[in-house]
Scaffold this motif. Structure first.
Motif, PDB file in Angstrom:
ATOM      1  N   ASN A  56       0.843  -1.203   0.000  1.00 30.16           N
ATOM      2  CA  ASN A  56       0.000   0.000   0.000  1.00 30.16           C
ATOM      3  C   ASN A  56       0.876   1.249   0.000  1.00 30.16           C
ATOM      4  N   GLY A  57       0.256   2.381  -0.269  1.00 25.45           N
ATOM      5  CA  GLY A  57       1.008   3.624  -0.410  1.00 25.45           C
ATOM      6  C   GLY A  57       1.599   4.140   0.899  1.00 25.45           C
ATOM      7  N   THR A  58       0.882   3.920   1.985  1.00 27.86           N
ATOM      8  CA  THR A  58       1.368   4.404   3.280  1.00 27.86           C
ATOM      9  C   THR A  58       2.645   3.660   3.677  1.00 27.86           C
ATOM     10  N   LEU A  59       2.630   2.341   3.494  1.00 21.75           N
ATOM     11  CA  LEU A  59       3.829   1.556   3.796  1.00 21.75           C
ATOM     12  C   LEU A  59       4.977   1.965   2.862  1.00 21.75           C
ATOM     13  N   PHE A  79      -1.254  20.324   4.056  1.00 22.25           N
ATOM     14  CA  PHE A  79      -2.449  20.118   3.230  1.00 22.25           C
ATOM     15  C   PHE A  79      -2.259  18.888   2.352  1.00 22.25           C
ATOM     16  N   SER A  80      -2.679  17.735   2.893  1.00 22.97           N
ATOM     17  CA  SER A  80      -2.532  16.458   2.190  1.00 22.97           C
ATOM     18  C   SER A  80      -3.429  15.457   2.887  1.00 22.97           C
ATOM     19  N   PHE A  81      -3.437  14.226   2.364  1.00 23.50           N
ATOM     20  CA  PHE A  81      -4.115  13.150   3.078  1.00 23.50           C
ATOM     21  C   PHE A  81      -3.325  12.847   4.356  1.00 23.50           C
ATOM     22  N   VAL A  82      -4.032  12.408   5.388  1.00 20.14           N
ATOM     23  CA  VAL A  82      -3.413  12.211   6.696  1.00 20.14           C
ATOM     24  C   VAL A  82      -2.168  11.316   6.656  1.00 20.14           C
ATOM     25  N   TYR A 151       8.690  12.767  -2.630  1.00 18.58           N
ATOM     26  CA  TYR A 151       7.395  13.260  -3.070  1.00 18.58           C
ATOM     27  C   TYR A 151       6.324  12.223  -2.792  1.00 18.58           C
ATOM     28  N   ASP A 152       5.302  12.643  -2.054  1.00 20.10           N
ATOM     29  CA  ASP A 152       4.093  11.845  -1.942  1.00 20.10           C
ATOM     30  C   ASP A 152       3.337  12.131  -3.239  1.00 20.10           C
ATOM     31  N   ALA A 153       3.491  11.196  -4.175  1.00 21.71           N
ATOM     32  CA  ALA A 153       2.917  11.379  -5.516  1.00 21.71           C
ATOM     33  C   ALA A 153       1.662  10.524  -5.688  1.00 21.71           C
ATOM     34  N   ALA A 154       0.980  10.287  -4.562  1.00 22.62           N
ATOM     35  CA  ALA A 154      -0.223   9.442  -4.584  1.00 22.62           C
ATOM     36  C   ALA A 154      -1.269   9.933  -5.583  1.00 22.62           C
ATOM     37  N   HIS A 155      -1.257  11.258  -5.869  1.00 23.28           N
ATOM     38  CA  HIS A 155      -2.234  11.807  -6.823  1.00 23.28           C
ATOM     39  C   HIS A 155      -1.610  12.053  -8.190  1.00 23.28           C
ATOM     40  N   ALA A 156      -0.326  11.754  -8.350  1.00 25.15           N
ATOM     41  CA  ALA A 156       0.382  12.255  -9.538  1.00 25.15           C
ATOM     42  C   ALA A 156       0.692  11.179 -10.576  1.00 25.15           C
ATOM     43  N   LEU A 175       3.869   6.292  -4.912  1.00 21.92           N
ATOM     44  CA  LEU A 175       2.516   6.260  -5.490  1.00 21.92           C
ATOM     45  C   LEU A 175       1.606   5.428  -4.603  1.00 21.92           C
ATOM     46  N   SER A 176       0.316   5.727  -4.653  1.00 21.74           N
ATOM     47  CA  SER A 176      -0.682   4.865  -4.020  1.00 21.74           C
ATOM     48  C   SER A 176      -1.566   4.289  -5.118  1.00 21.74           C
ATOM     49  N   PHE A 177      -1.815   2.986  -5.007  1.00 22.01           N
ATOM     50  CA  PHE A 177      -2.731   2.318  -5.937  1.00 22.01           C
ATOM     51  C   PHE A 177      -3.956   1.813  -5.194  1.00 22.01           C
ATOM     52  N   THR A 180      -9.417   3.831  -4.598  1.00 22.28           N
ATOM     53  CA  THR A 180     -10.005   5.137  -4.897  1.00 22.28           C
ATOM     54  C   THR A 180      -9.154   5.976  -5.860  1.00 22.28           C
ATOM     55  N   LYS A 181      -7.976   5.504  -6.223  1.00 23.57           N
ATOM     56  CA  LYS A 181      -7.085   6.310  -7.064  1.00 23.57           C
ATOM     57  C   LYS A 181      -7.339   6.051  -8.560  1.00 23.57           C
ATOM     58  N   ILE A 182      -6.806   6.916  -9.428  1.00 20.97           N
ATOM     59  CA  ILE A 182      -7.116   6.768 -10.869  1.00 20.97           C
ATOM     60  C   ILE A 182      -6.614   5.447 -11.437  1.00 20.97           C
ATOM     61  N   GLU A 187      -5.598  -2.691  -3.163  1.00 26.72           N
ATOM     62  CA  GLU A 187      -4.705  -1.967  -2.255  1.00 26.72           C
ATOM     63  C   GLU A 187      -3.338  -2.054  -2.919  1.00 26.72           C
ATOM     64  N   GLY A 188      -2.547  -1.022  -2.769  1.00 33.54           N
ATOM     65  CA  GLY A 188      -1.213  -1.118  -3.348  1.00 33.54           C
ATOM     66  C   GLY A 188      -0.538   0.232  -3.410  1.00 33.54           C
ATOM     67  N   GLY A 189       0.725   0.193  -3.784  1.00 40.22           N
ATOM     68  CA  GLY A 189       1.481   1.424  -3.927  1.00 40.22           C
ATOM     69  C   GLY A 189       2.808   1.096  -4.586  1.00 40.22           C
TER      70      GLY A 189
HETATM   71  C1  LIG Z   1      -4.134   7.704  -0.797  1.00 38.92           C
HETATM   72  C2  LIG Z   1      -3.032   8.538  -0.278  1.00 38.92           C
HETATM   73  C3  LIG Z   1      -2.024   7.994   0.535  1.00 38.92           C
HETATM   74  C4  LIG Z   1      -2.088   6.627   1.128  1.00 38.92           C
HETATM   75  O1  LIG Z   1      -2.085   5.596   0.243  1.00 38.92           O
HETATM   76  P1  LIG Z   1      -2.685   4.167   0.652  1.00 38.92           P
HETATM   77  O2  LIG Z   1      -2.347   3.333  -0.537  1.00 38.92           O
HETATM   78  O3  LIG Z   1      -4.156   4.339   0.850  1.00 38.92           O
HETATM   79  O4  LIG Z   1      -1.997   3.705   1.883  1.00 38.92           O
HETATM   80  C5  LIG Z   1      -0.950   8.806   0.882  1.00 38.92           C
HETATM   81  N1  LIG Z   1      -0.895  10.096   0.507  1.00 38.92           N
HETATM   82  C6  LIG Z   1      -1.851  10.668  -0.248  1.00 38.92           C
HETATM   83  C7  LIG Z   1      -1.719  12.098  -0.640  1.00 38.92           C
HETATM   84  C8  LIG Z   1      -2.974   9.909  -0.635  1.00 38.92           C
HETATM   85  O5  LIG Z   1      -3.957  10.493  -1.332  1.00 38.92           O
END
Ligand SMILES: *Cc1c(COP(=O)(O)O)cnc(C)c1O
Length: 356
Positions: A56-59, A79-82, A151-156, A175-177, A180-182, A187-189
């Motif tokens: 996952n993306g957090t890990l 200003f980002s996801f927690v 870079y937290d590129a979860a949206h990029a 990256l986060s996969f 809910t992502k595009i 679950e993934g990242g």
């Molecule tokens: C979704 C997201 C994460 C976390 O990713 P997970 O795969 O859900 O653990 C981290 N940062 C941002 C900005 C996100 O939108």
């Protein structure tokens, strides 16, 4: 209920073909064939050197901090996801917030330098809503103070800066996969790594530090992606053009109906758009709450992304972030996904135009 996003699912028969192959091989995780195939295909699609798939993306963020040996304090965005902040705290690092730019909603490079002291080891910045950070300014600041950049590129996903993948900037991108992502793998990242030595360390680190049957070279963790997740990713990757085109039409349709009624973030003009979210900025929190109530009445659930501002989490040291606090109170992400109908968009927009 119409939610802020709806998970894209590929045709079930396509997915089941992969599942059948997984069953036939009996190999369901531990750097399996589909994980390796998805890594190669993503390297090509994203035009980056190395992709390491993670569960996952957090890990992936947590592993990135370990890979670069971060310590002490880390300058980051409020200003980002927690997960951008919680992953730092989880790894025993202290988030030092630096306020965002009121227009781009990304870290404002002009404020970063004031936050640097001898305990700061890195900058963790988010490309919020797929809007590319000022990567050149951040790079210059980091170099002059010897800081790492993640870079937290979860949206990029798929975002380019001056014609080259934005994921190549900094020491690492994550990256986060998530579903809910595009682009998702349930679950993934992923870790996006340009440096070969760092890549090899990452491959060991995500598998407990094991390099061969009887050799453990470093401290590691279990960060591996499984084959069923990789199969989902392979199915969806084929369909990205379709997904992005659908999102682009929905994006343009919202703009046609809402321009002049609401404000938007200012997007980096060196970057392309990946149509991952549709944030609107209203004049006051009161307006946001009114819109939320009116939308809930027609079974629509927008989300207050991102609220609260992360400097207000009760497990971080209190820090004043006036711009992030203000934006987080006035921003709303509208339902936005590839199968969103124009009728639903019309209903949503009618309500927003009336509240004004
Ligand atoms: C979704 C997201 C994460 C976390 O990713 P997970 O795969 O859900 O653990 C981290 N940062 C941002 C900005 C996100 O939108």
């Amino acid at each position: 209920m119409i939610n802020v996003t709806k998970t894209y699912l590929p045709d079930i028969s396509k997915y089941m073909k992969y599942v059948k192959n997984i069953y036939d091989s009996g190999w369901i995780t531990n750097n399996g064939a589909l994980v390796r195939e998805l890594e190669r295909r993503l390297e090509e699609y994203l035009d980056v050197k190395h992709v390491v798939l993670i569960s996952n993306g957090t890990l992936a963020l947590q592993i990135a901090y370990k890979l670069l040996g971060l310590s002490g304090k880390v300058i980051t965005t409020p200003f980002s996801f927690v997960a951008t902040t919680s992953s730092l705290v989880w790894e025993g690092l202290e988030p030092v917030f630096s306020d965002i730019d009121a227009h781009t909603l990304n870290l404002n490079p002009e404020h970063i330098e004031e936050k640097v002291d001898e305990q700061v080891s890195a900058i963790v910045a988010t490309h919020v809503f797929g809007n590319g950070c000022d990567v050149e300014a951040i790079d210059t600041i980091a170099k002059s103070h010897g800081l790492s950049v993640i870079y937290d590129a979860a949206h990029a996903f798929g975002v380019q800066y001056k014609g080259k993948s934005i994921l190549k900037y900094g020491d690492l991108s994550v990256l986060s996969f998530h579903a809910t992502k595009i682009f998702h793998t349930i679950e993934g990242g992923a870790l996006i790594i340009e440096d070969d030595a760092c890549y090899h360390r990452a491959k060991e680190m995500i598998n407990f530090g094991i390099v061969s049957a009887e050799q453990i070279t470093r401290l590691g963790i279990n960060g591996k992606m499984n084959e069923f997740s990789a199969a989902m990713g392979l199915c969806i990757l084929d369909e990205m053009d379709y997904i992005l085109n659908k999102r682009k039409s929905a994006y343009n349709y919202y703009h046609q109906g809402l321009d002049g009624y609401v404000q938007y973030p200012t997007y980096n003009n060196h970057c392309n758009h990946n149509y991952c979210y549709f944030p609107i900025i209203l004049e006051s929190e009161e307006q946001v709450l009114k819109v939320m109530t009116a939308l809930t009445d027609i079974q629509v659930a927008p989300r207050r992304y991102f609220y609260p501002s992360l400097n207000q989490l009760d497990y971080v040291k209190s820090q004043k972030m006036p711009i992030s606090n203000d934006i987080s109170k006035r921003i709303l992400c509208l339902p936005f996904y590839s199968s969103l109908s124009k009728d639903t968009q019309d209903d949503i927009m009618k309500i927003i135009r009336k509240i004004k």
